[in-house]
Design an enzyme around this catalytic site. Sequence first.
Site, mmCIF file in Angstrom:
data_model
loop_
_atom_site.group_PDB
_atom_site.id
_atom_site.type_symbol
_atom_site.label_atom_id
_atom_site.label_comp_id
_atom_site.label_asym_id
_atom_site.label_seq_id
_atom_site.Cartn_x
_atom_site.Cartn_y
_atom_site.Cartn_z
ATOM 1 N N HIS A 150 27.901 31.307 132.810
ATOM 2 C CA HIS A 150 29.081 32.027 132.307
ATOM 3 C C HIS A 150 29.614 31.238 131.106
ATOM 4 C CE1 HIS A 150 32.700 34.731 133.510
ATOM 5 N NE2 HIS A 150 32.772 34.420 132.221
ATOM 6 N N VAL A 151 29.294 31.741 129.929
ATOM 7 C CA VAL A 151 29.581 31.001 128.694
ATOM 8 C C VAL A 151 31.089 30.779 128.520
ATOM 9 C CG1 VAL A 151 29.711 33.050 127.156
ATOM 10 C CG2 VAL A 151 28.906 30.847 126.259
ATOM 11 N N HIS A 152 31.458 29.626 127.988
ATOM 12 C CA HIS A 152 32.870 29.311 127.745
ATOM 13 C C HIS A 152 32.949 28.215 126.692
ATOM 14 C CE1 HIS A 152 31.321 26.766 130.986
ATOM 15 N NE2 HIS A 152 32.162 25.823 130.575
ATOM 16 N N THR A 153 34.081 28.131 126.027
ATOM 17 C CA THR A 153 34.268 27.137 124.976
ATOM 18 C C THR A 153 35.364 26.152 125.376
ATOM 19 O OG1 THR A 153 33.568 28.697 123.279
ATOM 20 C CG2 THR A 153 34.834 26.785 122.529
#
Length: 157
Positions: A117-120
């Site tokens: 789950h992509v996140h920055t």
Amino acid sequence: MKHVWAPWRMAYIQMKKVEGCVLCEAPKRDNDIENYILFRGKKNYVIMNSYPYNPGHLMVVPYRHIANLEELTDEERHEHIDIVSRSVTVLKRLFAPGGFNLGTNIGKVAGAGIDDHVHTHVVPRWQGDTNFMPVIGDVRVIPEALAETYQKLKGAF
Ligand SMILES: [Zn+2]
């Protein structure tokens, strides 16, 4: 970022894997304070990292369970970077850090703790912050520090 002193990272490393995806579950729950959600956009939200490298360590997360940036729609991706920028603005105003690390870890090999789950990450930095954090031997004090930071940031978005 590795040299920042954050002993409670050990608690994260030692933590058992929870059921499901925490980044999907947090916004579904109806308690933003308890889940440290600071801001809800249309396509992304902002959550405080419970195991921060520094005070004010935030994460910008799309609601959809997607592993890669290129799988986001244009709208999701544009809002994602807009909210990263907004997070920087808020942190500058409240905590006046000397700089920031902004980063998206893609894949386990790149250091992603949650790689599906992509996140920055938005991590404020201070001059000499390797010594900035107090030496805290007991990780149980951390939730208090998080709650305090949350209250300061909550109204600022
Ligand atoms: Zn997810």
